[in-house]
Enzyme design. Structure first.
Site, PDB file in Angstrom:
ATOM      1  N   LYS A   8       0.918  -1.274  -0.033  1.00  0.00           N
ATOM      2  CA  LYS A   8      -0.122  -0.278   0.243  1.00  0.00           C
ATOM      3  C   LYS A   8       1.101   0.833  -0.093  1.00  0.00           C
ATOM      4  O   LYS A   8       1.978   1.169   0.614  1.00  0.00           O
ATOM      5  CB  LYS A   8      -1.222  -0.620   1.001  1.00  0.00           C
ATOM      6  CG  LYS A   8      -2.242  -0.942   1.339  1.00  0.00           C
ATOM      7  CD  LYS A   8      -3.202  -1.252   2.364  1.00  0.00           C
ATOM      8  CE  LYS A   8      -4.421  -2.044   1.132  1.00  0.00           C
ATOM      9  NZ  LYS A   8      -5.298  -1.857   2.566  1.00  0.00           N
ATOM     10  N   ARG A  29      -2.914  -9.904   5.398  1.00  0.00           N
ATOM     11  CA  ARG A  29      -3.630  -9.579   3.810  1.00  0.00           C
ATOM     12  C   ARG A  29      -2.943  -9.856   3.030  1.00  0.00           C
ATOM     13  O   ARG A  29      -2.611  -8.513   2.994  1.00  0.00           O
ATOM     14  CB  ARG A  29      -5.547  -9.399   4.297  1.00  0.00           C
ATOM     15  CG  ARG A  29      -6.144  -9.426   2.278  1.00  0.00           C
ATOM     16  CD  ARG A  29      -6.967  -8.302   2.083  1.00  0.00           C
ATOM     17  NE  ARG A  29      -7.442  -8.677   1.019  1.00  0.00           N
ATOM     18  CZ  ARG A  29      -7.150  -8.056   0.411  1.00  0.00           C
ATOM     19  NH1 ARG A  29      -6.375  -6.780   0.103  1.00  0.00           N
ATOM     20  NH2 ARG A  29      -8.159  -7.608  -0.769  1.00  0.00           N
TER      21      ARG A  29
END
Ligand code: HH2
Length: 275
Positions: A218, A253
């Site tokens: 991210k 995740r």
């Protein structure tokens, strides 16, 4: 004596949820697995790398992503879920905000509903309860279209935690039993908010539920030098996963399953070693 069934989110080791994005526009792998055959092959590869859960999604939630119709999202995910949920050892999760997509996926063999909107929509709660699905309740401030427009918090950990507790209560009221919570890294948060959430992750443990964290590739990692493109964020992803696991996360995740599994095996060994 309690007769609660064991949670799908709890194991002796840190669970790895591998990401299968059946989308043209996901932020790090958009277009790689839009073709169902390629998505299925990718899911199988992640299982062979040791993924404990496969999270299959047909709509990107990256900031500003275009909305996808129900029919298109079902068309993308259905063949992939149908095949992968029949694989040996496969535990399949559907990553969606749409009740009809969730309903179809859970009918086809998915057992986890991962809703980045935290089951805010009562219809999502109804669908999850109908299928006796396990759910991930994630925190998002705003919607994917708006969430990165100047997000502000007085105390990000306290506010995220309070909102999660409220969504958990709603889910329980709807009859959902197996619930994991997720602070929603990158969903209506600045890079600094994300670093603070990870540093103070243990403050979510009093919610008394399994904790899932999704830092993979991210942009908060990309805010640091030398990590501008998602393919330069593996080490940063691993660092965030290691910190998360040390602070009590049950599930991470990630896109890069093999590398994260190898790192987490060390973390798990450190955590469980006894004199
Ligand atoms: N992050 C993304 C999507 N779904 N679900 C949970 N529970 N937690 C997360 O942090 C999370 C999530 C975004 O990542 P990705 O799927 O790779 O990107 P995109 O939304 O662009 O497909």
């Amino acid at each position: 004596m309690s007769h609660r069934p064991p949670s799908l989110f709890v194991a002796a080791h840190t669970l790895v949820m591998g990401i299968v994005n059946v989308t043209p526009d996901s932020f790090s792998d958009g277009g790689c697995f839009l073709d169902p055959e390629r998505a299925i092959a990718h899911g199988k590869a992640l299982l062979s790398e040791g993924a404990d859960i496969l999270d299959i999604g047909g709509e990107s939630t990256r900031p500003g992503a275009e909305a996808v119709s129900v029919n298109e999202e079902i068309r993308r995910i259905a063949p992939v879920i149908e095949v992968l949920s029949k694989e040996d050892r496969a535990l399949v999760s559907i990553d969606t905000m749409k009740p009809d997509v969730a309903d179809t996926a859970l009918s086809l063999g998915a057992r986890i509903l991962n809703d980045v909107d935290g089951l805010r929509n009562p219809e999502m709660r109804r669908v999850a309860a109908k299928h006796n699905a396990a759910v991930v309740i994630m925190h998002m401030k705003g919607t994917p279209r708006t969430m990165q427009v100047n997000p502000e918090y007085a105390d990000v950990v306290a506010e995220v935690s309070q909102e999660l507790a409220m969504r958990v209560a709603q889910a329980r009221e709807a009859g959902i039993e197996d619930i994991a919570v997720d602070p929603g890294i990158g969903f209506g948060k600045t890079a600094t908010h994300n670093f603070i959430l990870l540093r103070r992750l243990e403050e979510f443990l009093p919610l008394g539920l399994p904790l899932l964290v999704g830092p993979s590739r991210k942009s908060f990692i990309g805010s640091l030098p030398g990590t501008g493109s998602p393919d330069q964020r593996l080490e940063g992803t691993i660092a965030a996963c290691v910190v998360s696991a040390m602070k009590g996360a049950n599930v991470v995740r990630v896109h890069d399953v093999a590398a994260c599994k190898r790192a987490l095996a060390v973390v798990d060994a450190i955590r469980s070693a006894s004199e």
